[in-house]
Design a protein around this motif. Structure first.
Motif, PDB file in Angstrom:
ATOM      1  N   SER A  39       0.787  -1.352   0.028  1.00  0.00           N
ATOM      2  CA  SER A  39      -0.045  -0.036   0.037  1.00  0.00           C
ATOM      3  C   SER A  39       0.867   1.208   0.031  1.00  0.00           C
ATOM      4  O   SER A  39       0.415   2.337   0.240  1.00  0.00           O
ATOM      5  N   GLY A  40       2.232   1.121  -0.263  1.00  0.00           N
ATOM      6  CA  GLY A  40       2.998   2.307  -0.245  1.00  0.00           C
ATOM      7  C   GLY A  40       3.790   2.530   0.852  1.00  0.00           C
ATOM      8  O   GLY A  40       4.783   3.310   0.900  1.00  0.00           O
ATOM      9  N   ALA A  41       3.445   1.844   2.136  1.00  0.00           N
ATOM     10  CA  ALA A  41       4.328   1.849   3.429  1.00  0.00           C
ATOM     11  C   ALA A  41       5.689   1.528   3.057  1.00  0.00           C
ATOM     12  O   ALA A  41       6.129   0.404   2.558  1.00  0.00           O
ATOM     13  N   THR A  42       6.818   2.294   3.375  1.00  0.00           N
ATOM     14  CA  THR A  42       8.051   1.864   3.322  1.00  0.00           C
ATOM     15  C   THR A  42       8.442   1.381   4.561  1.00  0.00           C
ATOM     16  O   THR A  42       8.191   1.610   5.860  1.00  0.00           O
ATOM     17  N   ILE A  43       9.786   0.686   4.500  1.00  0.00           N
ATOM     18  CA  ILE A  43      10.389   0.220   5.897  1.00  0.00           C
ATOM     19  C   ILE A  43      10.716   1.391   6.710  1.00  0.00           C
ATOM     20  O   ILE A  43      10.739   1.194   7.958  1.00  0.00           O
ATOM     21  N   PRO A  44      11.339   2.519   6.172  1.00  0.00           N
ATOM     22  CA  PRO A  44      11.723   3.866   7.022  1.00  0.00           C
ATOM     23  C   PRO A  44      10.297   4.195   7.689  1.00  0.00           C
ATOM     24  O   PRO A  44      10.380   4.551   8.847  1.00  0.00           O
ATOM     25  N   ASP A  45       9.338   4.071   6.919  1.00  0.00           N
ATOM     26  CA  ASP A  45       7.904   4.765   7.659  1.00  0.00           C
ATOM     27  C   ASP A  45       7.463   3.747   8.608  1.00  0.00           C
ATOM     28  O   ASP A  45       7.005   4.294   9.663  1.00  0.00           O
ATOM     29  N   ALA A  46       7.414   2.421   8.568  1.00  0.00           N
ATOM     30  CA  ALA A  46       7.165   1.531   9.453  1.00  0.00           C
ATOM     31  C   ALA A  46       7.955   1.664  10.588  1.00  0.00           C
ATOM     32  O   ALA A  46       7.527   1.644  11.642  1.00  0.00           O
ATOM     33  N   LEU A  47       9.289   1.766  10.373  1.00  0.00           N
ATOM     34  CA  LEU A  47      10.105   1.830  11.791  1.00  0.00           C
ATOM     35  C   LEU A  47       9.805   3.175  12.159  1.00  0.00           C
ATOM     36  O   LEU A  47       9.670   3.036  13.642  1.00  0.00           O
ATOM     37  N   ARG A  48       9.716   4.209  11.926  1.00  0.00           N
ATOM     38  CA  ARG A  48       9.148   5.288  12.516  1.00  0.00           C
ATOM     39  C   ARG A  48       7.915   5.253  13.164  1.00  0.00           C
ATOM     40  O   ARG A  48       7.828   5.824  14.167  1.00  0.00           O
ATOM     41  N   SER A  49       7.200   4.743  12.451  1.00  0.00           N
ATOM     42  CA  SER A  49       5.715   4.398  13.283  1.00  0.00           C
ATOM     43  C   SER A  49       5.815   3.499  14.440  1.00  0.00           C
ATOM     44  O   SER A  49       5.180   4.060  15.332  1.00  0.00           O
ATOM     45  N   PHE A  50       6.689   2.567  14.408  1.00  0.00           N
ATOM     46  CA  PHE A  50       6.669   1.709  15.525  1.00  0.00           C
ATOM     47  C   PHE A  50       7.459   2.559  16.543  1.00  0.00           C
ATOM     48  O   PHE A  50       7.192   2.409  17.796  1.00  0.00           O
ATOM     49  N   ALA A  51       8.610   3.314  16.245  1.00  0.00           N
ATOM     50  CA  ALA A  51       9.210   4.413  17.406  1.00  0.00           C
ATOM     51  C   ALA A  51       8.111   5.102  18.010  1.00  0.00           C
ATOM     52  O   ALA A  51       8.031   5.404  19.036  1.00  0.00           O
ATOM     53  N   GLU A  52       7.201   5.997  17.048  1.00  0.00           N
ATOM     54  CA  GLU A  52       6.227   6.888  17.654  1.00  0.00           C
ATOM     55  C   GLU A  52       5.311   6.172  18.717  1.00  0.00           C
ATOM     56  O   GLU A  52       5.056   6.661  19.540  1.00  0.00           O
ATOM     57  N   MET A  53       4.706   4.975  18.288  1.00  0.00           N
ATOM     58  CA  MET A  53       4.042   4.041  18.873  1.00  0.00           C
ATOM     59  C   MET A  53       4.841   3.847  20.368  1.00  0.00           C
ATOM     60  O   MET A  53       4.076   3.895  21.288  1.00  0.00           O
ATOM     61  N   LEU A  54       6.141   3.283  20.414  1.00  0.00           N
ATOM     62  CA  LEU A  54       6.663   3.255  21.610  1.00  0.00           C
ATOM     63  C   LEU A  54       6.811   4.572  22.515  1.00  0.00           C
ATOM     64  O   LEU A  54       6.777   4.533  23.611  1.00  0.00           O
ATOM     65  N   LEU A  55       7.215   5.628  21.908  1.00  0.00           N
ATOM     66  CA  LEU A  55       7.150   6.963  22.532  1.00  0.00           C
ATOM     67  C   LEU A  55       5.681   7.233  23.067  1.00  0.00           C
ATOM     68  O   LEU A  55       5.638   7.576  24.531  1.00  0.00           O
ATOM     69  N   GLU A  56       4.724   7.117  22.515  1.00  0.00           N
ATOM     70  CA  GLU A  56       3.313   7.203  23.193  1.00  0.00           C
ATOM     71  C   GLU A  56       3.249   6.189  24.387  1.00  0.00           C
ATOM     72  O   GLU A  56       2.617   6.722  25.443  1.00  0.00           O
ATOM     73  N   GLU A  57       3.733   4.990  24.292  1.00  0.00           N
ATOM     74  CA  GLU A  57       3.701   4.135  25.228  1.00  0.00           C
ATOM     75  C   GLU A  57       4.219   4.558  26.692  1.00  0.00           C
ATOM     76  O   GLU A  57       3.748   4.456  27.522  1.00  0.00           O
ATOM     77  N   ALA A  58       5.583   5.010  26.128  1.00  0.00           N
ATOM     78  CA  ALA A  58       6.498   5.419  27.245  1.00  0.00           C
ATOM     79  C   ALA A  58       5.693   6.780  28.188  1.00  0.00           C
ATOM     80  O   ALA A  58       5.651   6.812  29.356  1.00  0.00           O
ATOM     81  N   ARG A  59       4.894   7.670  27.402  1.00  0.00           N
ATOM     82  CA  ARG A  59       4.332   8.838  27.991  1.00  0.00           C
ATOM     83  C   ARG A  59       3.013   8.350  28.821  1.00  0.00           C
ATOM     84  O   ARG A  59       2.782   9.138  29.638  1.00  0.00           O
ATOM     85  N   ALA A  60       2.517   7.139  28.415  1.00  0.00           N
ATOM     86  CA  ALA A  60       1.209   6.807  29.027  1.00  0.00           C
ATOM     87  C   ALA A  60       1.177   6.516  30.499  1.00  0.00           C
ATOM     88  O   ALA A  60       0.466   6.657  31.308  1.00  0.00           O
ATOM     89  N   GLY A  61       2.565   5.953  30.995  1.00  0.00           N
ATOM     90  CA  GLY A  61       2.159   5.516  32.545  1.00  0.00           C
ATOM     91  C   GLY A  61       3.203   6.146  33.449  1.00  0.00           C
ATOM     92  O   GLY A  61       4.258   6.944  32.614  1.00  0.00           O
ATOM     93  N   PRO A  62       3.464   5.720  34.757  1.00  0.00           N
ATOM     94  CA  PRO A  62       4.555   6.327  35.399  1.00  0.00           C
ATOM     95  C   PRO A  62       5.962   5.610  34.990  1.00  0.00           C
ATOM     96  O   PRO A  62       5.903   4.443  34.489  1.00  0.00           O
ATOM     97  N   PRO A  63       6.865   6.378  35.187  1.00  0.00           N
ATOM     98  CA  PRO A  63       8.220   5.850  34.683  1.00  0.00           C
ATOM     99  C   PRO A  63       8.571   4.541  35.321  1.00  0.00           C
ATOM    100  O   PRO A  63       8.769   4.698  36.831  1.00  0.00           O
ATOM    101  N   THR A  64       9.196   3.653  34.884  1.00  0.00           N
ATOM    102  CA  THR A  64       9.640   2.398  35.508  1.00  0.00           C
ATOM    103  C   THR A  64      10.833   1.806  34.769  1.00  0.00           C
ATOM    104  O   THR A  64      11.308   2.504  33.563  1.00  0.00           O
ATOM    105  N   HIS A  65      11.370   0.810  34.981  1.00  0.00           N
ATOM    106  CA  HIS A  65      12.606   0.226  34.353  1.00  0.00           C
ATOM    107  C   HIS A  65      12.054  -0.091  32.848  1.00  0.00           C
ATOM    108  O   HIS A  65      12.541   0.029  32.008  1.00  0.00           O
ATOM    109  N   ASP A  66      10.846  -0.527  32.755  1.00  0.00           N
ATOM    110  CA  ASP A  66      10.431  -1.000  31.385  1.00  0.00           C
ATOM    111  C   ASP A  66      10.150   0.423  30.780  1.00  0.00           C
ATOM    112  O   ASP A  66      10.378   0.191  29.404  1.00  0.00           O
ATOM    113  N   THR A  67       9.974   1.587  31.314  1.00  0.00           N
ATOM    114  CA  THR A  67       9.866   2.720  30.418  1.00  0.00           C
ATOM    115  C   THR A  67      11.086   3.116  29.876  1.00  0.00           C
ATOM    116  O   THR A  67      11.398   3.391  28.508  1.00  0.00           O
ATOM    117  N   ALA A  68      12.282   2.839  30.623  1.00  0.00           N
ATOM    118  CA  ALA A  68      13.639   3.121  30.198  1.00  0.00           C
ATOM    119  C   ALA A  68      13.912   2.199  28.762  1.00  0.00           C
ATOM    120  O   ALA A  68      14.374   2.728  27.713  1.00  0.00           O
TER     121      ALA A  68
END
Length: 96
Positions: A39-68
């Motif tokens: 559908s036109g998604a490239t590997i760089p696009d996918a990797l950036r999307s996954f990184a953004e998803m992880l950043l949102e996940e890290a912001r969602a909760g209190p900081p822990t070892h898992d956040t790091a």
């Protein structure tokens, strides 16, 4: 194995196990597939999307070892996105 997994696999070979597991969990859990590439998604696009998803996940909760480890995985995915984009050409890197 998807194109993304094939591209990423040799790069993850020397990554510490906990970081590698977190990166793969994000990619496999969200399920980027060959249909995304079709559908036109490239590997760089996918990797950036996954990184953004992880950043949102890290912001969602209190900081822990898992956040790091989540933040480290996001950082690694952005780095890989830049590497993949650079392989495709300077215009792709500029588009990230």
């Amino acid at each position: 194995m998807t194109d993304l997994e094939s591209w990423l696999s040799p790069r993850l070979a020397q990554v510490p196990e906990s970081l590698r597991a977190r990166i793969l969990e994000a990619i496999v859990g969200d399920g980027w597939h060959e249909t995304d590439a079709a559908s036109g998604a490239t590997i760089p696009d996918a990797l950036r999307s996954f990184a953004e998803m992880l950043l949102e996940e890290a912001r969602a909760g209190p900081p822990t070892h898992d956040t790091a480890i989540t933040l480290l995985a996001a950082d690694a995915l952005i780095t890989y996105a830049c590497e993949a984009a650079a392989e495709l050409g300077p215009e792709m890197l500029a588009g990230l």
